[in-house]
Write a protein that holds these residues in place. Structure first.
Motif, PDB file in Angstrom:
ATOM      1  N   VAL A  37       0.839  -1.200   0.000  1.00 38.49           N
ATOM      2  CA  VAL A  37       0.000   0.000   0.000  1.00 38.49           C
ATOM      3  C   VAL A  37       0.874   1.250   0.000  1.00 38.49           C
ATOM      4  N   ARG A  38       1.915   1.260   0.803  1.00 34.65           N
ATOM      5  CA  ARG A  38       2.799   2.423   0.916  1.00 34.65           C
ATOM      6  C   ARG A  38       3.514   2.712  -0.391  1.00 34.65           C
ATOM      7  N   TYR A  39       3.830   1.670  -1.130  1.00 31.36           N
ATOM      8  CA  TYR A  39       4.467   1.821  -2.431  1.00 31.36           C
ATOM      9  C   TYR A  39       3.537   2.526  -3.413  1.00 31.36           C
ATOM     10  N   ARG A  40       2.243   2.251  -3.282  1.00 33.87           N
ATOM     11  CA  ARG A  40       1.276   2.804  -4.225  1.00 33.87           C
ATOM     12  C   ARG A  40       0.677   4.132  -3.766  1.00 33.87           C
ATOM     13  N   VAL A  41       0.719   4.424  -2.466  1.00 32.73           N
ATOM     14  CA  VAL A  41       0.090   5.635  -1.920  1.00 32.73           C
ATOM     15  C   VAL A  41       1.175   6.503  -1.292  1.00 32.73           C
ATOM     16  N   PRO A  42       1.350   7.731  -1.799  1.00 28.36           N
ATOM     17  CA  PRO A  42       2.459   8.562  -1.335  1.00 28.36           C
ATOM     18  C   PRO A  42       2.382   9.024   0.123  1.00 28.36           C
ATOM     19  N   ASP A  43       1.213   9.126   0.681  1.00 28.26           N
ATOM     20  CA  ASP A  43       1.061   9.649   2.035  1.00 28.26           C
ATOM     21  C   ASP A  43       1.071   8.511   3.055  1.00 28.26           C
ATOM     22  N   ALA A  44       2.003   8.566   4.005  1.00 26.01           N
ATOM     23  CA  ALA A  44       2.154   7.493   4.995  1.00 26.01           C
ATOM     24  C   ALA A  44       0.898   7.323   5.846  1.00 26.01           C
ATOM     25  N   THR A  78      -5.697  -9.332  -3.245  1.00 27.10           N
ATOM     26  CA  THR A  78      -6.744  -8.894  -4.163  1.00 27.10           C
ATOM     27  C   THR A  78      -7.578  -7.807  -3.496  1.00 27.10           C
ATOM     28  N   VAL A  79      -7.929  -8.028  -2.248  1.00 26.29           N
ATOM     29  CA  VAL A  79      -8.661  -7.001  -1.490  1.00 26.29           C
ATOM     30  C   VAL A  79      -7.819  -5.728  -1.410  1.00 26.29           C
ATOM     31  N   ALA A  80      -6.543  -5.875  -1.088  1.00 26.31           N
ATOM     32  CA  ALA A  80      -5.651  -4.711  -0.971  1.00 26.31           C
ATOM     33  C   ALA A  80      -5.558  -3.963  -2.295  1.00 26.31           C
ATOM     34  N   ARG A  81      -5.340  -4.693  -3.345  1.00 23.50           N
ATOM     35  CA  ARG A  81      -5.199  -4.064  -4.664  1.00 23.50           C
ATOM     36  C   ARG A  81      -6.473  -3.326  -5.052  1.00 23.50           C
ATOM     37  N   ASN A  82      -7.625  -3.953  -4.840  1.00 26.68           N
ATOM     38  CA  ASN A  82      -8.893  -3.317  -5.190  1.00 26.68           C
ATOM     39  C   ASN A  82      -9.140  -2.061  -4.365  1.00 26.68           C
ATOM     40  N   LEU A  83      -8.854  -2.128  -3.083  1.00 33.69           N
ATOM     41  CA  LEU A  83      -9.083  -0.963  -2.230  1.00 33.69           C
ATOM     42  C   LEU A  83      -8.156   0.186  -2.611  1.00 33.69           C
ATOM     43  N   VAL A  84      -6.895  -0.119  -2.877  1.00 30.52           N
ATOM     44  CA  VAL A  84      -5.943   0.922  -3.272  1.00 30.52           C
ATOM     45  C   VAL A  84      -6.339   1.522  -4.619  1.00 30.52           C
ATOM     46  N   GLN A  91      -9.242   9.740  -5.778  1.00 32.41           N
ATOM     47  CA  GLN A  91      -8.349  10.888  -5.619  1.00 32.41           C
ATOM     48  C   GLN A  91      -8.021  11.538  -6.962  1.00 32.41           C
ATOM     49  N   LYS A  92      -8.337  10.811  -8.046  1.00 35.69           N
ATOM     50  CA  LYS A  92      -8.095  11.299  -9.410  1.00 35.69           C
ATOM     51  C   LYS A  92      -6.661  11.736  -9.625  1.00 35.69           C
ATOM     52  N   ARG A  93      -5.783  10.963  -9.042  1.00 33.88           N
ATOM     53  CA  ARG A  93      -4.361  11.209  -9.280  1.00 33.88           C
ATOM     54  C   ARG A  93      -3.638   9.878  -9.223  1.00 33.88           C
ATOM     55  N   ARG A  94      -2.665   9.758 -10.029  1.00 31.98           N
ATOM     56  CA  ARG A  94      -1.882   8.521 -10.079  1.00 31.98           C
ATOM     57  C   ARG A  94      -0.410   8.856  -9.922  1.00 31.98           C
ATOM     58  N   ARG A  95      -0.096   9.486  -8.819  1.00 29.79           N
ATOM     59  CA  ARG A  95       1.294   9.847  -8.534  1.00 29.79           C
ATOM     60  C   ARG A  95       1.924   8.707  -7.774  1.00 29.79           C
ATOM     61  N   TRP A  96       2.305   7.652  -8.496  1.00 35.91           N
ATOM     62  CA  TRP A  96       2.808   6.418  -7.904  1.00 35.91           C
ATOM     63  C   TRP A  96       4.169   6.586  -7.254  1.00 35.91           C
ATOM     64  N   PHE A 146       8.626  -6.814  -5.755  1.00 36.46           N
ATOM     65  CA  PHE A 146       9.725  -6.324  -4.931  1.00 36.46           C
ATOM     66  C   PHE A 146       9.297  -5.659  -3.633  1.00 36.46           C
ATOM     67  N   VAL A 147       8.084  -5.135  -3.581  1.00 41.16           N
ATOM     68  CA  VAL A 147       7.631  -4.500  -2.344  1.00 41.16           C
ATOM     69  C   VAL A 147       6.844  -5.503  -1.500  1.00 41.16           C
ATOM     70  N   ALA A 148       5.886  -6.187  -2.132  1.00 39.83           N
ATOM     71  CA  ALA A 148       5.110  -7.186  -1.398  1.00 39.83           C
ATOM     72  C   ALA A 148       5.842  -8.522  -1.342  1.00 39.83           C
ATOM     73  N   GLN A 149       6.927  -8.642  -2.070  1.00 45.44           N
ATOM     74  CA  GLN A 149       7.793  -9.819  -2.067  1.00 45.44           C
ATOM     75  C   GLN A 149       7.057 -11.093  -2.471  1.00 45.44           C
ATOM     76  N   MET A 150       6.191 -10.977  -3.463  1.00 46.23           N
ATOM     77  CA  MET A 150       5.469 -12.139  -3.979  1.00 46.23           C
ATOM     78  C   MET A 150       6.310 -12.862  -5.021  1.00 46.23           C
ATOM     79  N   THR A 151       6.096 -14.139  -5.138  1.00 46.00           N
ATOM     80  CA  THR A 151       6.736 -14.910  -6.198  1.00 46.00           C
ATOM     81  C   THR A 151       5.958 -14.689  -7.494  1.00 46.00           C
TER      82      THR A 151
END
Length: 181
Positions: A37-44, A78-84, A91-96, A146-151
């Motif tokens: 989530v932190r990788y995709r959302v700039p605000d901690a 999947t839940v995390a990805r959908n919510l993010v 927010q109408k912004r994609r400042r990844w 690399f962030v979620a460390q999935m295979t």
């Protein structure tokens, strides 16, 4: 990604009637989910709120989890990805990549020497510029890898792509990043 939690299905079944049992699952998966989530959302602070919403949604809908359809980790992400994605859409912004990659790390950093900080800043700026050239799908796969460390296999289950397709996309994305850097 972390290994599967020992007795995960038993713990999840218990958590449906006793939500306090979910604490073990939360502790096990919090780091990878928060980092994603932190990788995709700039605000901690917003990343923390979204992570809390993810686990709340998972706990609330735990009865909908079907281990025959997917592993728990795939369902959770999947839940995390959908919510993010929903959050970013509203927010109408994609400042990844408008944040420091150091902010993703959960480990405290030592104070660098000024010349080390300048080098780090320049390197980070170049990396962020290179990452910004990737497509949304490529950035998402890089985040999962690399962030979620999935295979690659988990990413394939999660995204619906074949495992080899995930590998090819990541290989090409990393090759472009190497070229630019």
């Amino acid at each position: 990604m972390h290994t599967v939690l020992a007795n995960e299905l038993t713990i999840l079944a218990t958590a449906q009637s006793d939500p306090s049992a979910f604490a073990v699952v939360y502790d096990h998966y919090f780091g990878p989910v928060y980092n994603y989530v932190r990788y995709r959302v700039p605000d901690a602070a917003q990343a923390e709120d979204l992570t809390a919403q993810i686990f709340d949604r998972v706990l609330t809908n735990l009865g909908a989890f079907d281990s025959q359809q997917a592993t728990f980790a795939v369902w959770l992400f999947t839940v995390a990805r959908n919510l993010v994605t929903d959050y970013l859409r509203t927010q109408k912004r994609r400042r990844w990549f408008s944040f420091s990659l150091e902010q993703v790390s959960e480990q405290p950093q030592r104070t660098p020497l000024p010349e080390d900080q300048v080098i780090r800043d320049e390197t980070q700026e170049a990396l962020l510029a290179a990452l910004a050239t990737l497509s949304d799908r490529e950035r998402d796969l890089v985040a999962l890898k690399f962030v979620a460390q999935m295979t690659n296999r988990r990413i394939a289950e999660f995204t619906g792509l074949s495992e080899s397709n995930v590998g090819v996309i990541l290989y090409r994305a990393l090759a472009r990043l190497r070229e630019q850097l």
